[in-house]
Design a protein around this motif. Structure first.
Motif, PDB file in Angstrom:
ATOM      1  N   MET A  15       3.804   5.660   9.966  1.00 58.26           N
ATOM      2  CA  MET A  15       2.995   4.437  10.041  1.00 58.26           C
ATOM      3  C   MET A  15       2.391   4.067   8.701  1.00 58.26           C
ATOM      4  N   SER A  16       2.137   2.782   8.544  1.00 60.34           N
ATOM      5  CA  SER A  16       1.340   2.311   7.418  1.00 60.34           C
ATOM      6  C   SER A  16      -0.110   2.278   7.863  1.00 60.34           C
ATOM      7  N   VAL A  17      -0.971   2.926   7.076  1.00 61.90           N
ATOM      8  CA  VAL A  17      -2.396   2.997   7.438  1.00 61.90           C
ATOM      9  C   VAL A  17      -3.250   2.122   6.533  1.00 61.90           C
ATOM     10  N   GLY A  18      -2.623   1.326   5.664  1.00 65.80           N
ATOM     11  CA  GLY A  18      -3.384   0.478   4.752  1.00 65.80           C
ATOM     12  C   GLY A  18      -3.484   1.090   3.369  1.00 65.80           C
ATOM     13  N   LEU A  19      -3.843   0.262   2.402  1.00 62.59           N
ATOM     14  CA  LEU A  19      -3.924   0.698   1.013  1.00 62.59           C
ATOM     15  C   LEU A  19      -5.048   1.716   0.829  1.00 62.59           C
ATOM     16  N   ILE A  20      -4.832   2.682  -0.064  1.00 63.97           N
ATOM     17  CA  ILE A  20      -5.884   3.634  -0.400  1.00 63.97           C
ATOM     18  C   ILE A  20      -7.089   2.873  -0.948  1.00 63.97           C
ATOM     19  N   PRO A  39      -5.783  15.130  11.624  1.00 66.28           N
ATOM     20  CA  PRO A  39      -5.478  14.029  10.708  1.00 66.28           C
ATOM     21  C   PRO A  39      -4.033  13.572  10.851  1.00 66.28           C
ATOM     22  N   ILE A  40      -3.744  12.377  10.347  1.00 70.00           N
ATOM     23  CA  ILE A  40      -2.364  11.898  10.313  1.00 70.00           C
ATOM     24  C   ILE A  40      -1.556  12.813   9.390  1.00 70.00           C
ATOM     25  N   PRO A  41      -0.447  13.367   9.833  1.00 71.59           N
ATOM     26  CA  PRO A  41       0.368  14.198   8.935  1.00 71.59           C
ATOM     27  C   PRO A  41       0.706  13.429   7.659  1.00 71.59           C
ATOM     28  N   GLU A  42       0.524  14.092   6.532  1.00 73.59           N
ATOM     29  CA  GLU A  42       0.689  13.408   5.240  1.00 73.59           C
ATOM     30  C   GLU A  42       2.056  12.763   5.095  1.00 73.59           C
ATOM     31  N   GLN A  43       3.074  13.406   5.622  1.00 78.65           N
ATOM     32  CA  GLN A  43       4.425  12.868   5.476  1.00 78.65           C
ATOM     33  C   GLN A  43       4.650  11.637   6.339  1.00 78.65           C
ATOM     34  N   ASN A  44       3.747  11.365   7.282  1.00 81.83           N
ATOM     35  CA  ASN A  44       3.910  10.214   8.175  1.00 81.83           C
ATOM     36  C   ASN A  44       3.106   8.996   7.735  1.00 81.83           C
ATOM     37  N   ALA A  45       2.222   9.165   6.762  1.00 83.04           N
ATOM     38  CA  ALA A  45       1.324   8.076   6.364  1.00 83.04           C
ATOM     39  C   ALA A  45       1.835   7.365   5.121  1.00 83.04           C
ATOM     40  N   GLN A  46       1.961   6.043   5.222  1.00 80.06           N
ATOM     41  CA  GLN A  46       2.308   5.216   4.074  1.00 80.06           C
ATOM     42  C   GLN A  46       1.166   4.248   3.800  1.00 80.06           C
ATOM     43  N   HIS A  47       0.908   3.987   2.532  1.00 85.09           N
ATOM     44  CA  HIS A  47      -0.227   3.144   2.154  1.00 85.09           C
ATOM     45  C   HIS A  47       0.283   1.803   1.636  1.00 85.09           C
ATOM     46  N   LEU A  48       0.604   0.916   2.573  1.00 83.35           N
ATOM     47  CA  LEU A  48       1.183  -0.390   2.261  1.00 83.35           C
ATOM     48  C   LEU A  48       0.162  -1.495   2.515  1.00 83.35           C
ATOM     49  N   SER A  49       0.344  -2.613   1.826  1.00 86.47           N
ATOM     50  CA  SER A  49      -0.447  -3.800   2.147  1.00 86.47           C
ATOM     51  C   SER A  49      -0.029  -4.302   3.530  1.00 86.47           C
ATOM     52  N   ASN A  50      -0.828  -5.188   4.112  1.00 85.76           N
ATOM     53  CA  ASN A  50      -0.490  -5.730   5.434  1.00 85.76           C
ATOM     54  C   ASN A  50       0.884  -6.396   5.435  1.00 85.76           C
ATOM     55  N   GLU A  51       1.146  -7.213   4.403  1.00 87.18           N
ATOM     56  CA  GLU A  51       2.418  -7.934   4.338  1.00 87.18           C
ATOM     57  C   GLU A  51       3.593  -6.971   4.201  1.00 87.18           C
ATOM     58  N   ASP A  52       3.443  -5.982   3.320  1.00 88.30           N
ATOM     59  CA  ASP A  52       4.522  -5.014   3.125  1.00 88.30           C
ATOM     60  C   ASP A  52       4.714  -4.143   4.369  1.00 88.30           C
ATOM     61  N   ALA A  53       3.615  -3.860   5.068  1.00 88.00           N
ATOM     62  CA  ALA A  53       3.716  -3.043   6.280  1.00 88.00           C
ATOM     63  C   ALA A  53       4.514  -3.760   7.356  1.00 88.00           C
ATOM     64  N   LEU A  54       4.272  -5.062   7.525  1.00 88.64           N
ATOM     65  CA  LEU A  54       5.026  -5.807   8.540  1.00 88.64           C
ATOM     66  C   LEU A  54       6.501  -5.918   8.153  1.00 88.64           C
ATOM     67  N   ILE A  58       9.567  -4.466  10.452  1.00 97.21           N
ATOM     68  CA  ILE A  58      10.674  -5.285  10.952  1.00 97.21           C
ATOM     69  C   ILE A  58      12.029  -4.661  10.619  1.00 97.21           C
ATOM     70  N   VAL A  59      12.132  -4.046   9.443  1.00 98.96           N
ATOM     71  CA  VAL A  59      13.421  -3.408   9.071  1.00 98.96           C
ATOM     72  C   VAL A  59      13.456  -1.938   9.476  1.00 98.96           C
ATOM     73  N   LYS A  60      12.466  -1.502  10.258  1.00 98.61           N
ATOM     74  CA  LYS A  60      12.423  -0.178  10.878  1.00 98.61           C
ATOM     75  C   LYS A  60      12.304   0.966   9.873  1.00 98.61           C
ATOM     76  N   LYS A  61      11.634   0.710   8.744  1.00 93.54           N
ATOM     77  CA  LYS A  61      11.328   1.789   7.817  1.00 93.54           C
ATOM     78  C   LYS A  61      10.107   2.578   8.283  1.00 93.54           C
ATOM     79  N   ILE A  62       9.269   1.955   9.108  1.00 96.11           N
ATOM     80  CA  ILE A  62       8.117   2.618   9.727  1.00 96.11           C
ATOM     81  C   ILE A  62       8.123   2.286  11.213  1.00 96.11           C
ATOM     82  N   ASP A  63       7.347   3.058  11.975  1.00 98.14           N
ATOM     83  CA  ASP A  63       7.265   2.834  13.424  1.00 98.14           C
ATOM     84  C   ASP A  63       6.073   1.969  13.806  1.00 98.14           C
ATOM     85  N   VAL A  64       5.000   2.062  13.009  1.00 98.90           N
ATOM     86  CA  VAL A  64       3.732   1.418  13.359  1.00 98.90           C
ATOM     87  C   VAL A  64       3.087   0.864  12.095  1.00 98.90           C
TER      88      VAL A  64
END
Length: 237
Positions: A15-20, A39-54, A58-64
């Motif tokens: 999942m993307s959890v938002g920018l640090i 805590p969220i497992p470190e390997q599962n957390a991505q720090h993307l902007s809202n736009e990049d997260a969506l 959509i292209v299924k690089k993340i689940d949430v």
């Protein structure tokens, strides 16, 4: 096409959890820890902007993608309708044990069809956060003066914000509700706002209903190890 329907199903998902440093990252990590006791497992957390997260969703690089925004969020109202149909909100399941644990900190809310009439077909139960403007309990002249001016400006411009600001302002009450344990209102601002309330009541111009709140957090002990939340907010390294 995800099988997930409810928020309590996000455990161990990528999942993307938002920018640090963002409030979204703090809310995401706090909510996850409350629901699942870890805590969220470190390997599962991505720090993307809202736009990049969506886009990643959509292209299924993340689940949430976890997004914290006032509704109606411009992020969704401006989104391409065809892309919008490829994503969906996860719901709060009132019967899930994870939901009961999350209620220790977060508040139930509803994403309304009226916010996204071209997307949603029914209201979606979700979580909401409260925002606090905080300061140390400074008595420095500049700090007191600046925050007094802020309180006066909020009072003076409140009606204009409700009429012309983000639609979320229409849900705001200009009041000083009770704060949680360990928090208190900054006294110079509290006195200014109470004077504002009295003046507005006398003029019979009060409007309303979220809250404008400010407070001072209880101090933490020196030497404590850096927590995940402090790291995400860039408070320590």
């Amino acid at each position: 096409d995800s099988p997930m329907k409810n928020i309590n199903e996000i455990k161990d998902k990528v999942m993307s959890v938002g920018l640090i440093g963002s409030g979204t990252a703090q809310s995401a990590t706090t909510l996850y820890r409350l629901m699942f006791g870890q805590p969220i497992p470190e390997q599962n957390a991505q720090h993307l902007s809202n736009e990049d997260a969506l886009a990643a969703l959509i292209v299924k690089k993340i689940d949430v993608a976890i997004i914290v925004a006032g509704q109606p969020a411009k992020l969704f109202t401006d989104m391409n309708p065809e892309l919008l149909q490829q994503i969906r909100f996860l719901r709060v399941d009132p019967n899930a044990p994870e939901t009961a644990r999350a209620k220790q900190t977060y508040y139930p809310a509803t994403i309304h069809v009226s916010s996204y009439p071209n997307w949603l077909k029914e209201d979606v139960p979700t979580w909401t956060v409260k925002a606090f403007l905080v300061t140390y309990d400074y008595n420095l002249r500049d700090t007191v003066g600046n925050l007094k001016r802020f309180a006066d400006s909020l009072c003076t411009n409140f009606d204009n914000l409700q009429e012309h600001g983000h639609p979320k302002w229409k849900q705001v009450k200009l009041e000083l509700p009770s704060l949680g344990k360990g928090w208190q209102y900054y006294q110079p601002v509290e006195r200014r706002l109470k004077a504002c309330f009295a003046h507005r009541a006398a003029m019979q111009t009060s409007k309303g209903p979220a809250t404008a709140q400010g407070g001072t957090p209880a101090p933490r002990a020196d030497g404590r190890p850096c927590s995940d939340q402090e790291r995400l907010l860039l408070l320590c390294k």
